[in-house]
Design a protein around this motif. Structure first.
Motif, PDB file in Angstrom:
ATOM      1  N   VAL A  16       0.831  -1.191   0.000  1.00 56.75           N
ATOM      2  CA  VAL A  16       0.000   0.000   0.000  1.00 56.75           C
ATOM      3  C   VAL A  16       0.871   1.249   0.000  1.00 56.75           C
ATOM      4  O   VAL A  16       0.558   2.231  -0.659  1.00 56.75           O
ATOM      5  CB  VAL A  16      -0.960   0.002   1.211  1.00 56.75           C
ATOM      6  CG1 VAL A  16      -1.747   1.288   1.277  1.00 56.75           C
ATOM      7  CG2 VAL A  16      -1.914  -1.174   1.116  1.00 56.75           C
ATOM      8  N   ARG A  17       1.977   1.231   0.712  1.00 54.56           N
ATOM      9  CA  ARG A  17       2.889   2.377   0.735  1.00 54.56           C
ATOM     10  C   ARG A  17       3.762   2.386  -0.521  1.00 54.56           C
ATOM     11  O   ARG A  17       4.070   1.352  -1.085  1.00 54.56           O
ATOM     12  CB  ARG A  17       3.767   2.341   1.978  1.00 54.56           C
ATOM     13  CG  ARG A  17       2.948   2.571   3.241  1.00 54.56           C
ATOM     14  CD  ARG A  17       3.744   3.060   4.404  1.00 54.56           C
ATOM     15  NE  ARG A  17       4.655   4.140   4.138  1.00 54.56           N
ATOM     16  CZ  ARG A  17       4.403   5.432   4.373  1.00 54.56           C
ATOM     17  NH1 ARG A  17       3.239   5.783   4.845  1.00 54.56           N
ATOM     18  NH2 ARG A  17       5.309   6.341   4.141  1.00 54.56           N
TER      19      ARG A  17
ATOM     20  N   ARG B  47     -11.397   2.292  -2.704  1.00 55.02           N
ATOM     21  CA  ARG B  47     -11.098   0.978  -2.127  1.00 55.02           C
ATOM     22  C   ARG B  47      -9.736   0.975  -1.418  1.00 55.02           C
ATOM     23  O   ARG B  47      -9.600   0.416  -0.340  1.00 55.02           O
ATOM     24  CB  ARG B  47     -11.124  -0.092  -3.213  1.00 55.02           C
ATOM     25  CG  ARG B  47     -11.062  -1.472  -2.670  1.00 55.02           C
ATOM     26  CD  ARG B  47     -11.443  -2.491  -3.695  1.00 55.02           C
ATOM     27  NE  ARG B  47     -11.433  -3.787  -3.040  1.00 55.02           N
ATOM     28  CZ  ARG B  47     -11.308  -4.918  -3.655  1.00 55.02           C
ATOM     29  NH1 ARG B  47     -11.215  -4.939  -4.969  1.00 55.02           N
ATOM     30  NH2 ARG B  47     -11.294  -6.044  -3.000  1.00 55.02           N
TER      31      ARG B  47
ATOM     32  N   LEU C  25      -8.292   3.490  -0.028  1.00 54.58           N
ATOM     33  CA  LEU C  25      -8.414   4.276   1.195  1.00 54.58           C
ATOM     34  C   LEU C  25      -9.214   3.544   2.274  1.00 54.58           C
ATOM     35  O   LEU C  25      -8.793   3.480   3.428  1.00 54.58           O
ATOM     36  CB  LEU C  25      -9.083   5.628   0.902  1.00 54.58           C
ATOM     37  CG  LEU C  25      -8.255   6.635   0.120  1.00 54.58           C
ATOM     38  CD1 LEU C  25      -9.124   7.812  -0.318  1.00 54.58           C
ATOM     39  CD2 LEU C  25      -7.080   7.113   0.939  1.00 54.58           C
ATOM     40  N   THR C  26     -10.358   3.006   1.899  1.00 58.09           N
ATOM     41  CA  THR C  26     -11.267   2.445   2.901  1.00 58.09           C
ATOM     42  C   THR C  26     -10.960   1.003   3.285  1.00 58.09           C
ATOM     43  O   THR C  26     -11.054   0.653   4.455  1.00 58.09           O
ATOM     44  CB  THR C  26     -12.731   2.548   2.426  1.00 58.09           C
ATOM     45  OG1 THR C  26     -12.878   1.845   1.191  1.00 58.09           O
ATOM     46  CG2 THR C  26     -13.140   4.003   2.246  1.00 58.09           C
ATOM     47  N   GLU C  27     -10.603   0.177   2.326  1.00 58.76           N
ATOM     48  CA  GLU C  27     -10.374  -1.234   2.626  1.00 58.76           C
ATOM     49  C   GLU C  27      -8.928  -1.550   2.987  1.00 58.76           C
ATOM     50  O   GLU C  27      -8.671  -2.455   3.779  1.00 58.76           O
ATOM     51  CB  GLU C  27     -10.802  -2.112   1.447  1.00 58.76           C
ATOM     52  CG  GLU C  27     -12.304  -2.137   1.229  1.00 58.76           C
ATOM     53  CD  GLU C  27     -12.701  -3.047   0.093  1.00 58.76           C
ATOM     54  OE1 GLU C  27     -12.058  -4.107  -0.100  1.00 58.76           O
ATOM     55  OE2 GLU C  27     -13.661  -2.692  -0.615  1.00 58.76           O
ATOM     56  N   PHE C  28      -8.001  -0.818   2.404  1.00 61.79           N
ATOM     57  CA  PHE C  28      -6.591  -1.151   2.598  1.00 61.79           C
ATOM     58  C   PHE C  28      -5.840  -0.125   3.435  1.00 61.79           C
ATOM     59  O   PHE C  28      -4.651  -0.290   3.696  1.00 61.79           O
ATOM     60  CB  PHE C  28      -5.904  -1.348   1.237  1.00 61.79           C
ATOM     61  CG  PHE C  28      -6.448  -2.514   0.475  1.00 61.79           C
ATOM     62  CD1 PHE C  28      -6.010  -3.797   0.755  1.00 61.79           C
ATOM     63  CD2 PHE C  28      -7.420  -2.338  -0.489  1.00 61.79           C
ATOM     64  CE1 PHE C  28      -6.524  -4.883   0.067  1.00 61.79           C
ATOM     65  CE2 PHE C  28      -7.929  -3.422  -1.186  1.00 61.79           C
ATOM     66  CZ  PHE C  28      -7.485  -4.695  -0.904  1.00 61.79           C
ATOM     67  N   GLY C  29      -6.528   0.944   3.838  1.00 53.85           N
ATOM     68  CA  GLY C  29      -5.915   1.926   4.719  1.00 53.85           C
ATOM     69  C   GLY C  29      -4.761   2.702   4.110  1.00 53.85           C
ATOM     70  O   GLY C  29      -3.848   3.117   4.819  1.00 53.85           O
ATOM     71  N   ALA C  30      -4.808   2.915   2.797  1.00 55.18           N
ATOM     72  CA  ALA C  30      -3.747   3.693   2.139  1.00 55.18           C
ATOM     73  C   ALA C  30      -3.730   5.110   2.708  1.00 55.18           C
ATOM     74  O   ALA C  30      -4.749   5.642   3.135  1.00 55.18           O
ATOM     75  CB  ALA C  30      -3.975   3.725   0.632  1.00 55.18           C
ATOM     76  N   ASP C  31      -2.559   5.711   2.721  1.00 53.68           N
ATOM     77  CA  ASP C  31      -2.349   7.027   3.307  1.00 53.68           C
ATOM     78  C   ASP C  31      -2.609   8.125   2.279  1.00 53.68           C
ATOM     79  O   ASP C  31      -1.827   8.287   1.339  1.00 53.68           O
ATOM     80  CB  ASP C  31      -0.911   7.114   3.821  1.00 53.68           C
ATOM     81  CG  ASP C  31      -0.563   8.449   4.427  1.00 53.68           C
ATOM     82  OD1 ASP C  31      -1.463   9.304   4.570  1.00 53.68           O
ATOM     83  OD2 ASP C  31       0.616   8.639   4.768  1.00 53.68           O
TER      84      ASP C  31
ATOM     85  N   TRP D 130     -13.945  13.437   1.085  1.00 56.48           N
ATOM     86  CA  TRP D 130     -13.614  12.256   1.890  1.00 56.48           C
ATOM     87  C   TRP D 130     -12.669  12.640   3.026  1.00 56.48           C
ATOM     88  O   TRP D 130     -12.869  12.258   4.182  1.00 56.48           O
ATOM     89  CB  TRP D 130     -12.983  11.177   1.011  1.00 56.48           C
ATOM     90  CG  TRP D 130     -12.669   9.912   1.733  1.00 56.48           C
ATOM     91  CD1 TRP D 130     -13.494   8.841   1.909  1.00 56.48           C
ATOM     92  CD2 TRP D 130     -11.437   9.580   2.399  1.00 56.48           C
ATOM     93  NE1 TRP D 130     -12.850   7.872   2.640  1.00 56.48           N
ATOM     94  CE2 TRP D 130     -11.593   8.301   2.950  1.00 56.48           C
ATOM     95  CE3 TRP D 130     -10.230  10.248   2.577  1.00 56.48           C
ATOM     96  CZ2 TRP D 130     -10.580   7.674   3.665  1.00 56.48           C
ATOM     97  CZ3 TRP D 130      -9.220   9.625   3.303  1.00 56.48           C
ATOM     98  CH2 TRP D 130      -9.400   8.355   3.828  1.00 56.48           C
TER      99      TRP D 130
ATOM    100  N   ARG E  61     -13.323  12.516   7.138  1.00 54.72           N
ATOM    101  CA  ARG E  61     -12.449  11.781   8.071  1.00 54.72           C
ATOM    102  C   ARG E  61     -11.969  12.698   9.177  1.00 54.72           C
ATOM    103  O   ARG E  61     -11.870  12.315  10.329  1.00 54.72           O
ATOM    104  CB  ARG E  61     -11.235  11.177   7.361  1.00 54.72           C
ATOM    105  CG  ARG E  61     -11.535  10.150   6.285  1.00 54.72           C
ATOM    106  CD  ARG E  61     -12.197   8.878   6.741  1.00 54.72           C
ATOM    107  NE  ARG E  61     -13.628   8.737   6.674  1.00 54.72           N
ATOM    108  CZ  ARG E  61     -14.446   8.948   5.642  1.00 54.72           C
ATOM    109  NH1 ARG E  61     -14.006   9.388   4.522  1.00 54.72           N
ATOM    110  NH2 ARG E  61     -15.735   8.725   5.731  1.00 54.72           N
TER     111      ARG E  61
END
Length: 177
Positions: free
Chosen positions: A2-3, A27, A29-35, A67, A71
């Motif tokens: 992801v990083r 996806r 952002l929300t599912e994989f927690g990308a920064d 978005w 947050r």
């Protein structure tokens, strides 16, 4: 991953923003927690909104900003302004909330160590932001240096020489003493 790999300019999230694929951005952002604040590894150092803006994906830029603002607004209940105000009143009934001093801060993308970059506002900025908030905070506030603050979304757009504008969150803190 992801990083963004160190040797690459873009992460997967930057690529999705560049190509304007909202589903992939959402996806990641929300599912994989990308920064969303991770910067590109080039002279421009853009976050995902900056990449989408440079690629002329206006609808995606608007969605990313919305978005990010949502947050930022999602503060856990114990720390909501109402809860803090009530806690202050309960702790010291003699303190008048209206007597609190407003101090404006902004923070933006993490630095190279992964720490958020905090910026205290100058007295002139505090006064301008306080006046705009008192007038309803509807119109964007233009501060010296070309920075534009939108109190409705809580985002500031900061000019960076030779690159697109960087975005920062802007919030008011109330201090009683």
């Amino acid at each position: 991953a992801v990083r963004r790999p160190e040797q690459r300019v873009y992460s997967l999230l930057h690529q999705a923003a560049f190509w304007g694929t909202r589903d992939a951005v959402e996806r990641l952002l929300t599912e994989f927690g990308a920064d969303p604040w991770e910067l590109t590894n080039n002279a421009e150092q853009l976050d995902i909104a900056g990449v989408a803006e440079a690629a002329k994906h206006a609808e995606l830029v608007e969605w990313i900003r919305d978005w990010a603002a949502q947050r930022a607004a999602e503060v856990p209940a114990p720390y909501s302004p109402e809860a803090v105000k009530q806690a202050l009143s309960d702790a010291n009934p003699a303190v008048e909330w209206e007597d609190a001093v407003s101090i404006w801060f902004s923070w933006g993308p993490p630095d190279s160590d992964g720490c958020l970059e905090w910026k205290r506002r100058s007295p002139a900025h505090n006064a301008a932001l306080q006046a705009a908030e008192a007038e309803g905070g509807v119109a964007p506030v233009l501060l010296d240096g070309g920075e534009v603050v939108d109190l409705g979304t809580g985002l500031a757009s900061v000019p960076v020489p030779g690159t697109a504008r960087r975005r920062r969150f802007v919030r008011r803190f109330r201090v009683c003493w």
